[in-house]
Structures are given as structure tokens and as C-alpha cells.
Design a protein around this motif. Structure first.
Motif, PDB file in Angstrom:
ATOM      1  N   CYS A  63       0.800  -1.192  -0.167  1.00 25.69           N
ATOM      2  CA  CYS A  63      -0.140   0.025   0.144  1.00 25.69           C
ATOM      3  C   CYS A  63       0.963   1.251   0.058  1.00 25.69           C
ATOM      4  N   VAL A  64       0.852   1.819  -1.087  1.00 25.76           N
ATOM      5  CA  VAL A  64       1.955   3.018  -1.268  1.00 25.76           C
ATOM      6  C   VAL A  64       1.402   4.317  -0.628  1.00 25.76           C
ATOM      7  N   ARG A  65       0.055   4.431  -0.584  1.00 28.81           N
ATOM      8  CA  ARG A  65      -0.637   5.474  -0.004  1.00 28.81           C
ATOM      9  C   ARG A  65      -1.897   5.030   0.724  1.00 28.81           C
ATOM     10  N   GLU A  66      -2.234   5.845   2.034  1.00 28.98           N
ATOM     11  CA  GLU A  66      -3.682   5.562   2.454  1.00 28.98           C
ATOM     12  C   GLU A  66      -3.917   6.768   3.338  1.00 28.98           C
ATOM     13  N   GLY A  67      -5.185   7.269   3.318  1.00 32.83           N
ATOM     14  CA  GLY A  67      -5.649   8.259   4.180  1.00 32.83           C
ATOM     15  C   GLY A  67      -6.735   8.951   4.052  1.00 32.83           C
ATOM     16  N   LEU A  68      -7.457   9.828   4.740  1.00 35.32           N
ATOM     17  CA  LEU A  68      -8.253  10.494   4.626  1.00 35.32           C
ATOM     18  C   LEU A  68      -8.664  11.274   3.516  1.00 35.32           C
ATOM     19  N   LEU A  69      -9.784  11.423   3.221  1.00 33.58           N
ATOM     20  CA  LEU A  69     -10.097  12.255   2.004  1.00 33.58           C
ATOM     21  C   LEU A  69     -11.228  13.685   2.303  1.00 33.58           C
ATOM     22  N   CYS A  70     -11.725  13.381   3.547  1.00 37.76           N
ATOM     23  CA  CYS A  70     -12.676  14.307   3.969  1.00 37.76           C
ATOM     24  C   CYS A  70     -13.024  14.119   5.615  1.00 37.76           C
ATOM     25  N   ASN A  71     -13.294  15.197   6.374  1.00 43.54           N
ATOM     26  CA  ASN A  71     -13.423  15.277   7.664  1.00 43.54           C
ATOM     27  C   ASN A  71     -14.869  15.034   7.925  1.00 43.54           C
ATOM     28  N   THR A  72     -15.932  14.909   6.847  1.00 37.64           N
ATOM     29  CA  THR A  72     -17.200  14.882   7.383  1.00 37.64           C
ATOM     30  C   THR A  72     -17.759  13.219   7.294  1.00 37.64           C
ATOM     31  N   PRO A  73     -18.320  13.197   8.573  1.00 36.26           N
ATOM     32  CA  PRO A  73     -18.857  11.852   8.880  1.00 36.26           C
ATOM     33  C   PRO A  73     -19.805  11.396   7.749  1.00 36.26           C
ATOM     34  N   LEU A  74     -19.816  10.013   7.158  1.00 34.71           N
ATOM     35  CA  LEU A  74     -20.884   9.736   6.225  1.00 34.71           C
ATOM     36  C   LEU A  74     -21.272   8.376   6.435  1.00 34.71           C
ATOM     37  N   GLU A  75     -22.436   8.039   5.560  1.00 35.76           N
ATOM     38  CA  GLU A  75     -22.831   6.677   5.830  1.00 35.76           C
ATOM     39  C   GLU A  75     -23.563   6.455   4.135  1.00 35.76           C
ATOM     40  N   PHE A  76     -23.566   5.052   3.979  1.00 36.18           N
ATOM     41  CA  PHE A  76     -24.294   4.600   2.839  1.00 36.18           C
ATOM     42  C   PHE A  76     -24.061   5.471   1.431  1.00 36.18           C
ATOM     43  N   PRO A  77     -22.785   5.032   0.986  1.00 40.35           N
ATOM     44  CA  PRO A  77     -22.267   5.699  -0.261  1.00 40.35           C
ATOM     45  C   PRO A  77     -23.063   4.994  -1.618  1.00 40.35           C
ATOM     46  N   THR A  78     -23.010   5.837  -2.676  1.00 42.22           N
ATOM     47  CA  THR A  78     -23.691   5.528  -3.896  1.00 42.22           C
ATOM     48  C   THR A  78     -22.977   6.107  -4.938  1.00 42.22           C
ATOM     49  N   MET A  79     -23.032   5.555  -6.065  1.00 43.42           N
ATOM     50  CA  MET A  79     -22.481   6.058  -7.264  1.00 43.42           C
ATOM     51  C   MET A  79     -23.179   5.981  -8.368  1.00 43.42           C
ATOM     52  N   ASP A  80     -22.620   6.398  -9.650  1.00 38.87           N
ATOM     53  CA  ASP A  80     -23.205   6.032 -10.894  1.00 38.87           C
ATOM     54  C   ASP A  80     -22.779   4.581 -11.309  1.00 38.87           C
ATOM     55  N   GLY A  81     -23.726   3.867 -11.134  1.00 43.14           N
ATOM     56  CA  GLY A  81     -23.210   2.415 -11.524  1.00 43.14           C
ATOM     57  C   GLY A  81     -22.595   1.999 -12.780  1.00 43.14           C
ATOM     58  N   ARG A  82     -22.627   2.900 -13.769  1.00 44.33           N
ATOM     59  CA  ARG A  82     -22.183   2.548 -15.165  1.00 44.33           C
ATOM     60  C   ARG A  82     -20.606   2.634 -15.000  1.00 44.33           C
ATOM     61  N   LEU A  83     -20.128   3.453 -13.634  1.00 44.26           N
ATOM     62  CA  LEU A  83     -18.777   3.677 -13.706  1.00 44.26           C
ATOM     63  C   LEU A  83     -17.959   2.585 -12.502  1.00 44.26           C
ATOM     64  N   ALA A  84     -18.753   1.770 -11.893  1.00 41.92           N
ATOM     65  CA  ALA A  84     -18.473   0.857 -10.894  1.00 41.92           C
ATOM     66  C   ALA A  84     -17.291   0.076 -11.591  1.00 41.92           C
ATOM     67  N   GLY A  85     -16.029  -0.062 -10.667  1.00 39.74           N
ATOM     68  CA  GLY A  85     -15.011  -0.416 -11.471  1.00 39.74           C
ATOM     69  C   GLY A  85     -13.974   0.382 -12.275  1.00 39.74           C
ATOM     70  N   LEU A  86     -14.571   1.741 -12.729  1.00 40.97           N
ATOM     71  CA  LEU A  86     -13.704   2.565 -13.350  1.00 40.97           C
ATOM     72  C   LEU A  86     -13.510   3.741 -12.420  1.00 40.97           C
ATOM     73  N   GLU A  87     -12.601   4.478 -12.992  1.00 40.84           N
ATOM     74  CA  GLU A  87     -12.055   5.777 -12.321  1.00 40.84           C
ATOM     75  C   GLU A  87     -13.674   6.781 -12.359  1.00 40.84           C
ATOM     76  N   ALA A  88     -13.937   7.306 -11.438  1.00 42.51           N
ATOM     77  CA  ALA A  88     -15.108   8.246 -11.393  1.00 42.51           C
ATOM     78  C   ALA A  88     -14.716   9.309 -10.182  1.00 42.51           C
ATOM     79  N   ARG A  89     -15.149  10.739 -10.916  1.00 40.19           N
ATOM     80  CA  ARG A  89     -14.797  11.784 -10.081  1.00 40.19           C
ATOM     81  C   ARG A  89     -15.723  11.877  -8.740  1.00 40.19           C
ATOM     82  N   PHE A  90     -16.873  11.662  -9.102  1.00 40.92           N
ATOM     83  CA  PHE A  90     -18.059  11.989  -7.843  1.00 40.92           C
ATOM     84  C   PHE A  90     -18.693  10.778  -7.544  1.00 40.92           C
ATOM     85  N   GLY A  91     -18.950  10.594  -6.181  1.00 40.14           N
ATOM     86  CA  GLY A  91     -19.634   9.847  -5.548  1.00 40.14           C
ATOM     87  C   GLY A  91     -20.645  10.426  -4.468  1.00 40.14           C
TER      88      GLY A  91
END
Length: 588
Positions: A425-453
Motif C-alpha cells: 500500500c503506497v498511500r492511504e489516508g482520509l479524503l474528508c472530515n465529514t462523517p458519512l454513511e451509505f455511499p452510492t455512485m453512477d453504477g455505469r462507472l463501477a470499477g472505473l475511475e469516477a470523479r463523483f460519489g
């Protein structure tokens, strides 16, 4: 308009990456463990008696089913580029006459809430219990047959309950099918899923009628073996990932007997079971693997979209130290505990190609990471040269061995960058301070690079939750648009005053759109107001016998994520878990 909710502009970047050997030394000032801890503390401080009363009312199960009933448009209009179909929400909802005093909310019978957005005419809402084997047995016996299993932190009541369930109902655990949903394609076929038992097959019709076709759905016996019950990840995980390139559905479960392992189950595009492969774990303890991630590959002709030509995809296995040790029950401890001393590993298991046998892709690449818990992943993708795989997920670190089951542990957006050649693991870390739950995304991009979730945002944390354990819960008042590249929250929608989210948002791609960065779509969001609140009393279409008022919001995921329409639902919608979208052409 007050009924639309509020759009809040995104904050600045909260990006950081860190070496797993010395994470703290690499943390950026804007996203640090101390800032995340402060955010968690702030939410706990915001939870008073009024918030706790609302929390418990949102957990309160409904008492009856509801046939398809018109849902009134509150404001706006359903956009022309919003595809028509049905949004489904699954969640625990015990039958009131057969409720067990032992166990918690998660032991409740599965109930499906359905809103159909038709091509013509009014939208309709319905809710229906899933007719599992255990549900039907209690209805036929006209008495309670099952004790619940969520009795943490104790273990002996669980052991006794499993024994008595077996004696009373001839099955040690109730197959509630109350957690996830997996659409199977045409004919409105959907599987209702849970983590411990076989799924149930449902049919969803164009008018909103939901019918259970088969309980204990085992694909002609292919999902039955002793390693799957009763403490395992069940016959089928509640979190299946869909590869939009191949149409495959992939999920990971875990055994309760024998050596620690991760079972990868794959369904073909036609809904048939095509693969069921057990991968050994490196550790000595079995991990509770609740979710996984996939990386799409690319064939020799460049088709598939993941990485360069001829590159395989991966299934990511989360061997993290939320361990399952059934013998703990003999010492009156719950069998699932956080055990950071067991270490953390992420496995990159090569996915097989068309016509290949299980394991044909090669050995699993195991990579050590910092101990933690991940219940829900956002996405994963590989670099163009295939040397690095990036996983983004919601990560938490429980304060004690039993704390995760007894209380609520905040989760934060986190990223791991894994090198496939050095297995590090060359890098790991936080992306955001905001507590979150139940993520989702555009399923067409699952397994590909996506900018937004996207994920839901709590506004308070606390208890006591009389429907627990866990003894704490969260009030949820918003949806965050997450920047998976730069980090942080790009935009946020806040529910109208008095209304709270009751499940994950559902992403529906815009008709005729390309996936782009991952915001070419709409988010469908269920919200509910507590009984006795001014918001519920003012809702003319509310379910008067229940007292609560529910709505379905349609948010445009592009830009600032504003609400473009809302439906006032004729029935109460209490807290639930996961959701699914069925396009109208797939309904029965």
C-alpha cells in the motif's frame, strides 16, 4: 420553496494521502484524524432529548402493508430525462404481533417500500413484507417462533436463541431478507438479501405490486452448504457489485466453519449463477466481510474500459479485523468483535475471463493496510498501466472490541492506493472530515475511475435507541456530493426542516447520457418526519393511523444537487437500509 430542501456549495479540497507505515506524518491540515474526531464529537453534542425522540420514532416499524396508492406531486415535475421505473427500499420491519424481546432492529422482517414512476399517469407507493420461510412459518403458527440474534455484547443469549429457534421453527436463524436488493433483469425479478441466510425472490409490477415468488432461493441447491450458516456471511452477500461492461454481479461472503476464507459469487448477465469460488485468507481469524469492490478489466481489443489492453480486472477482498469467532459465545461474548491485533489486509483477486475456470486469473495479491473497519465501499479502479489499484470506501476505527456492535462508530471517506507489482500500500489516508454513511455512485462507472460519489450525512449521533442494539443511532439530514479525486464535499443537499433521510440515495442515470464524471443522473431520496411534528401534521397526504409523513425527493446530481421535484407519499417510511432501481422495461 421550503419543501425543496437546501443546496449548500461545496467546501474546499480535503485531500491527503499517506504511507501506511506512518500515516499521521503525512496528513494534510484539512483532513486529519483530529479534525474527524472533532466532527464526530460535534454530532454527539448535537444529540439531545428532542433528537433522540425523533430518532426512535423513525426506527418505529409500520404496523401494516399498503397496496399501490397514488403519490401526490408536492412540487416541480418529473424531469423528461429521468427514466421511468421503480425505486425500491429494503429494511427491517418486524410483524408487531410476532416481535421478539430478544434482539434488535436488524432482526426485523424485511419490508419493501416501492415507488413507481410510470410512463403515464400518477406515481404510486406501496409497501410489502417479504414472505421469507421464517415469516410464513410464524404466520401459519400464529405465534412468535424466533428470537433475534443481535444481542451484543452478550453471547449466551444468542447461543440459546439459535437452539430454541431450531427447536421451534426447524431453522436456527430467521431468514429476514431485510438488507439489500439485487435486480435480476426482465420480468421484475429482484432478490431481497440479508447477510446470514438465503435470499428471497420477488416480482415488481408496473403498478407497484410486489410479490414474493420464492423464499430460501438457492439457485437449485448451489447456494447451500454447511459453511454458510449460521454465523457466515450467508448464502449471498447483501452487497452485490454490478460490472456494467459485462453485466456480471459479484459479491463476497465469508464462512463460519473451516479455514478463514472469502467466497466470491458471480452471476452472469442473464441472472444465472456462474461462479462460486472460495479464496483463503492469510490471517488466522475469519473476517466479517460485509462488502467488496470490483475493478473492471480490459480485453486484448481494448473493450471493457478498465486500464490498458489485455488487463484483468479484480475483486477486492477486505480482510479487516472485525473478526468472527463463534467460541466467544461460550464466554458470553458476542461472536463478532473488533480485533485490531489481527491486522488488516486487502486482497486483489484477479477476475476470470469468459469461459475460464475459477482461479484461472492467477493468485490473489494480498497487501497489508492499517487495521480498521469498512462496511461500505464507494468504488475502485486501476491505473492505465495496471500497476496501481485505488480503493475508496467509508472507513471507521471502533474504540473497543465490542464498541462497534454496541454503539455507533463514525465512518469517513478514505482512500488506499495499492501497488500490484510490489504488493504494498503506497498511500492511504482520509479524503474528508465529514462523517458519512451509505455511499452510492453512477453504477455505469463501477470499477472505473469516477470523479463523483454520494453519501448521506448525519446531523446527530446518540441514544438510547430503544430498538437497539446498537444502542446509538444517527439522524440523517442531507446528501453529500463527494469529490473522489480532489477530496472533500463538492455540494450538499439538506432535507427540509423536520424531515430526515431514512435510507441510502438511489442514483438513476439520465436518459441518453454518458457517465462522464459520475454526476449525469438523478438521486432519489426517501425522507420522513416524526409523528407529532409540525411537518407531519401539516402533510395532508400522511398516513394518519401512523402519524408520520414521508416524501420522495428527486435531486439533479449535476452542479449543486438541487431538488427538481418531490412526491408526497401516502404511507410512512421508517428507517431502512439499501435500495435499488428497476427501469420500467424490466418491470413485470
Amino acid at each position: 420553496e421550503s419543501g425543496r430542501g437546501q443546496c449548500i456549495a461545496g467546501a474546499g479540497s480535503m485531500w491527503l494521502l499517506a504511507s501506511p507505515a506512518a500515516t499521521a506524518a503525512f496528513l494534510a491540515p484539512s483532513a486529519t484524524p483530529s479534525a474527524a474526531a472533532a466532527a464526530d464529537a460535534s454530532l454527539r453534542a448535537a444529540h439531545g432529548s428532542a433528537e433522540n425522540s425523533i430518532l426512535n420514532d423513525l426506527f418505529r416499524p409500520v404496523a401494516t402493508e399498503l397496496p399501490p396508492t397514488p403519490a401526490r406531486l408536492l412540487f416541480g415535475a418529473l424531469p423528461a430525462d429521468l427514466p421511468r421505473g421503480a425505486v425500491l427500499k429494503n429494511g427491517p420491519n418486524p410483524q408487531p404481533e410476532y416481535t421478539s424481546e430478544q434482539g434488535g432492529w436488524l432482526d426485523g422482517d424485511g419490508m419493501l417500500h416501492c415507488v413507481v414512476l410510470p410512463v403515464e399517469g400518477e406515481a404510486a407507493y406501496s409497501r410489502t413484507w417479504v414472505r421469507t420461510e421464517g415469516f410464513v412459518k410464524e404466520r401459519e403458527a400464529k405465534r412468535r417462533l424466533f428470537d433475534g440474534s443481535l444481542v451484543a455484547p452478550r453471547g449466551l443469549p444468542l447461543l440459546w436463541g439459535l437452539l430454541m429457534n431450531g427447536l421451534r421453527a426447524a431453522q436456527p436463524q430467521k431468514d429476514t431478507a431485510n438488507t439489500g436488493l439485487l435486480p435480476l433483469g426482465k420480468g421484475g425479478r429482484v432478490l431481497a438479501l440479508m447477510e446470514q441466510c438465503l435470499p428471497a425472490e420477488l416480482r415488481v409490477e408496473t403498478d407497484g405490486t410486489v410479490t414474493t415468488l420464492a423464499a430460501g432461493f438457492d439457485f437449485d441447491g448451489q447456494l447451500k452448504d454447511l459453511a454458510r450458516h449460521p454465523f457466515a456471511g450467508g448464502a449471498l452477500t447483501a452487497h452485490m457489485k454490478v460490472d456494467a461492461g459485462t453485466g456480471e454481479r459479484i459479491g463476497v461472503t465469508y464462512p463460519s466453519a473451516g479455514a478463514p476464507g472469502a467466497r466470491i459469487t458471480t452471476f452472469a448477465a442473464d441472472g444465472s449463477l456462474s461462479s462460486d469460488e472460495m479464496v483463503p485468507l492469510l490471517g488466522t481469524a475469519q473476517s466479517m466481510i460485509h462488502d467488496c469492490a470490483i475493478v473492471r478489466g480490459c480485453d486484448s481489443d481494448g473493450r471493457g474500459g478498465g486500464g490498458g489492453r489485455g488487463m484483468r480486472g479484480y475483486t477486492l477482498l477486505l480482510d479487516l479485523p472485525m473478526t468472527v469467532r463463534p467460541r466467544r459465545m461460550l464466554a458470553d461474548r458476542f461472536p463478532v468483535e473488533y480485533e485490531p491485533g489481527a491486522g488488516g489486509r486487502i486482497g486483489l483477486h484477479p477476475r476470470r475471463g469468459p469461459g475460464e475456470a475459477d482461479g484461472a486469473g492467477g493468485e490473489t495479491i494480498w497487501i497489508e493496510v492499517e487495521p480498521c473497519v469498512v462496511l461500505h465501499t464507494v468504488n475502485a479502479h486501476q491505473s492505465n498501466d495496471g500497476r496501481r489499484v485505488t480503493l475508496t470506501a467509508l472507513r471507521s476505527t471502533p474504540s473497543g472490541e465490542a464498541s462497534f456492535i454496541e454503539s455507533y462508530s463514525s465512518a469517513f471517506l478514505y482512500q488506499w492506493v495499492l501497488d500490484t507489482t510490489s504488493a504494498t500500500c503506497v498511500r492511504e489516508g482520509l479524503l474528508c472530515n465529514t462523517p458519512l454513511e451509505f455511499p452510492t455512485m453512477d453504477g455505469r462507472l463501477a470499477g472505473l475511475e469516477a470523479r463523483f460519489g454520494y453519501a448521506i450525512t448525519p446531523c446527530s449521533i446518540g441514544g438510547p435507541n430503544r430498538y437497539g442494539p446498537p444502542n446509538e443511532g444517527i439522524l440523517i439530514d442531507g446528501v453529500a456530493k463527494l469529490d473522489l479525486r480532489a477530496g472533500g464535499v463538492r455540494a450538499r443537499w439538506q432535507a427540509p426542516d423536520g424531515f430526515y433521510l431514512v435510507s441510502e440515495p438511489t442514483f438513476v442515470p439520465k436518459a441518453g447520457s454518458a457517465p462522464g464524471d459520475g454526476d449525469a443522473g438523478f438521486l432519489l431520496v426517501f425522507v420522513c418526519a416524526a409523528a407529532g411534528s409540525g411537518e407531519a401534521e401539516a402533510a395532508p397526504n400522511r398516513e394518519r393511523a401512523d402519524g408520520r409523513a414521508a416524501r420522495l425527493y428527486v435531486l439533479d446530481a449535476a452542479g449543486d444537487m438541487g431538488a427538481v421535484a418531490a412526491l408526497e407519499l401516502p404511507g410512512a417510511v421508517p428507517y431502512g437500509l439499501h435500495s435499488a432501481w428497476l427501469p420500467v422495461e424490466d418491470l413485470a
